[in-house]
Scaffold this active site. Structure first.
Site, PDB file in Angstrom:
ATOM      1  N   HIS A   7      24.602   7.170  -6.099  1.00 31.55           N
ATOM      2  CA  HIS A   7      24.142   6.072  -6.698  1.00 31.55           C
ATOM      3  C   HIS A   7      23.152   5.832  -4.948  1.00 31.55           C
ATOM      4  O   HIS A   7      23.235   5.134  -3.833  1.00 31.55           O
ATOM      5  CB  HIS A   7      24.712   5.348  -6.906  1.00 31.55           C
ATOM      6  CG  HIS A   7      23.934   3.109  -6.996  1.00 31.55           C
ATOM      7  ND1 HIS A   7      24.514   2.556  -6.359  1.00 31.55           N
ATOM      8  CD2 HIS A   7      22.517   3.411  -8.039  1.00 31.55           C
ATOM      9  CE1 HIS A   7      23.570   1.720  -6.335  1.00 31.55           C
ATOM     10  NE2 HIS A   7      23.396   2.017  -7.248  1.00 31.55           N
ATOM     11  N   GLY A  22      22.888   2.678  -0.682  1.00 31.14           N
ATOM     12  CA  GLY A  22      24.133   0.868  -0.533  1.00 31.14           C
ATOM     13  C   GLY A  22      24.000   0.745  -1.849  1.00 31.14           C
ATOM     14  O   GLY A  22      23.922   1.229  -2.707  1.00 31.14           O
ATOM     15  N   SER A  24      24.354  -1.564  -4.988  1.00 34.71           N
ATOM     16  CA  SER A  24      23.114  -2.244  -6.051  1.00 34.71           C
ATOM     17  C   SER A  24      22.359  -3.654  -5.378  1.00 34.71           C
ATOM     18  O   SER A  24      23.482  -4.113  -4.675  1.00 34.71           O
ATOM     19  CB  SER A  24      23.764  -2.797  -7.399  1.00 34.71           C
ATOM     20  OG  SER A  24      23.800  -1.410  -8.007  1.00 34.71           O
ATOM     21  N   GLY A  25      21.367  -4.155  -5.057  1.00 39.15           N
ATOM     22  CA  GLY A  25      20.998  -5.032  -4.718  1.00 39.15           C
ATOM     23  C   GLY A  25      20.226  -5.335  -3.253  1.00 39.15           C
ATOM     24  O   GLY A  25      20.100  -5.938  -2.437  1.00 39.15           O
ATOM     25  N   GLY A  27      18.229  -3.505  -1.267  1.00 39.04           N
ATOM     26  CA  GLY A  27      16.803  -3.246  -0.849  1.00 39.04           C
ATOM     27  C   GLY A  27      16.609  -2.084  -1.045  1.00 39.04           C
ATOM     28  O   GLY A  27      15.181  -1.816  -0.274  1.00 39.04           O
ATOM     29  N   LYS A  28      17.283  -0.783  -1.457  1.00 45.09           N
ATOM     30  CA  LYS A  28      16.796   0.864  -1.202  1.00 45.09           C
ATOM     31  C   LYS A  28      15.469   0.920  -1.871  1.00 45.09           C
ATOM     32  O   LYS A  28      14.422   2.055  -1.277  1.00 45.09           O
ATOM     33  CB  LYS A  28      17.967   1.736  -2.165  1.00 45.09           C
ATOM     34  CG  LYS A  28      19.442   1.589  -1.772  1.00 45.09           C
ATOM     35  CD  LYS A  28      20.402   2.045  -2.866  1.00 45.09           C
ATOM     36  CE  LYS A  28      20.823   1.965  -3.878  1.00 45.09           C
ATOM     37  NZ  LYS A  28      21.134   0.726  -4.510  1.00 45.09           N
ATOM     38  N   SER A  29      15.358   0.090  -2.789  1.00 46.00           N
ATOM     39  CA  SER A  29      14.100   0.572  -3.685  1.00 46.00           C
ATOM     40  C   SER A  29      13.087  -0.339  -3.532  1.00 46.00           C
ATOM     41  O   SER A  29      11.728   0.809  -3.365  1.00 46.00           O
ATOM     42  CB  SER A  29      14.087  -0.110  -5.746  1.00 46.00           C
ATOM     43  OG  SER A  29      14.868   0.972  -6.116  1.00 46.00           O
ATOM     44  N   ASP A  46      17.885   5.246  -7.733  1.00 42.41           N
ATOM     45  CA  ASP A  46      18.758   5.011  -8.807  1.00 42.41           C
ATOM     46  C   ASP A  46      19.769   5.442  -8.763  1.00 42.41           C
ATOM     47  O   ASP A  46      20.962   5.754  -8.085  1.00 42.41           O
ATOM     48  CB  ASP A  46      18.712   4.276  -9.973  1.00 42.41           C
ATOM     49  CG  ASP A  46      19.646   3.750 -10.558  1.00 42.41           C
ATOM     50  OD1 ASP A  46      20.407   2.545  -9.773  1.00 42.41           O
ATOM     51  OD2 ASP A  46      19.614   3.293 -11.931  1.00 42.41           O
ATOM     52  N   GLU A  70      12.467   1.450 -10.287  1.00 46.18           N
ATOM     53  CA  GLU A  70      12.390   0.004 -10.761  1.00 46.18           C
ATOM     54  C   GLU A  70      11.872  -1.179  -9.492  1.00 46.18           C
ATOM     55  O   GLU A  70      12.495  -0.828  -8.084  1.00 46.18           O
ATOM     56  CB  GLU A  70      14.281  -0.592 -11.156  1.00 46.18           C
ATOM     57  CG  GLU A  70      14.381  -1.984 -10.942  1.00 46.18           C
ATOM     58  CD  GLU A  70      16.043  -2.170 -11.810  1.00 46.18           C
ATOM     59  OE1 GLU A  70      16.033  -3.487 -11.609  1.00 46.18           O
ATOM     60  OE2 GLU A  70      16.629  -1.184 -11.077  1.00 46.18           O
ATOM     61  N   ARG A  99      22.531  -2.152  17.914  1.00 49.75           N
ATOM     62  CA  ARG A  99      21.490  -2.668  18.610  1.00 49.75           C
ATOM     63  C   ARG A  99      20.818  -1.096  19.578  1.00 49.75           C
ATOM     64  O   ARG A  99      19.756  -0.528  19.149  1.00 49.75           O
ATOM     65  CB  ARG A  99      21.524  -2.735  19.470  1.00 49.75           C
ATOM     66  CG  ARG A  99      19.905  -3.095  20.671  1.00 49.75           C
ATOM     67  CD  ARG A  99      19.997  -4.680  22.083  1.00 49.75           C
ATOM     68  NE  ARG A  99      19.110  -4.267  22.349  1.00 49.75           N
ATOM     69  CZ  ARG A  99      19.263  -4.892  23.925  1.00 49.75           C
ATOM     70  NH1 ARG A  99      20.187  -4.845  23.832  1.00 49.75           N
ATOM     71  NH2 ARG A  99      18.183  -4.741  23.874  1.00 49.75           N
TER      72      ARG A  99
END
Length: 158
Positions: A7, A22, A24-25, A27-29, A46, A70, A99
């Site tokens: 995924h 990472g 879902s949600g 920020g990958k896409s 996805d 998506e 950092r």
């Protein structure tokens, strides 16, 4: 080696594959879209298949989602894509990170120790950070290493 599914989202920058991982949600896409806007090419969104080719991990898309990404709030769109790319780096979507990270940070994916960078995906500078991290890996000629070749207590980069 049989392909495994992950995924994730995968892009290629100058033919070098970057796997964005990472939850879902995370920020990958979104990060992939910004990298595509800067000249990267989509491999898959996805679900990414990772398989071995000539001793190196190869990223590729499932045929039913090839060329599609998506965009939350917009829908699924078609973008310029490539069928596969040799994986060079993993970028992990992280809400916080050091950092100055330790040298030779890596993660295990599909039987390989792969160079890793942690990125806050929604920061404005995230696409640049991915590009600079990839450039440093490519310039140093670092490739994912099969886990079977790493002896205990040996760093993948040595």
């Amino acid at each position: 080696m049989t392909a495994i599914s992950v995924h994730a989202t995968a892009i290629a920058i100058n033919y070098h594959g970057v796997l964005l991982v990472g939850p879902s949600g995370s920020g990958k896409s979104d990060l992939a879209l910004r990298l595509i806007d800067r000249g990267a090419v989509l491999v898959s969104d996805d679900i990414v298949y990772v398989e071995q080719s000539e001793g190196k991990p190869l990223l590729r898309a499932a045929p039913n989602i090839e060329g599609r990404i998506e965009l939350r709030g917009v829908g699924i769109i078609e973008v310029l894509h490539t069928k596969y790319a040799a994986m060079r780096m993993v970028a992990e979507m992280a809400p916080s990170y050091e950092r100055i990270p330790p040298e030779n940070l890596s993660t295990d994916i599909a039987g390989y120790s792969v160079p890793l960078v942690k990125i806050a995906a929604l920061e404005a500078s995230a696409p640049l950070k991915v590009e600079y991290a990839l450039r440093s890996i490519v310039d140093a000629d670092i490739w994912p290493m099969p886990l079977s070749h790493i002896r205990p207590n040996e760093s993948p980069a040595t």
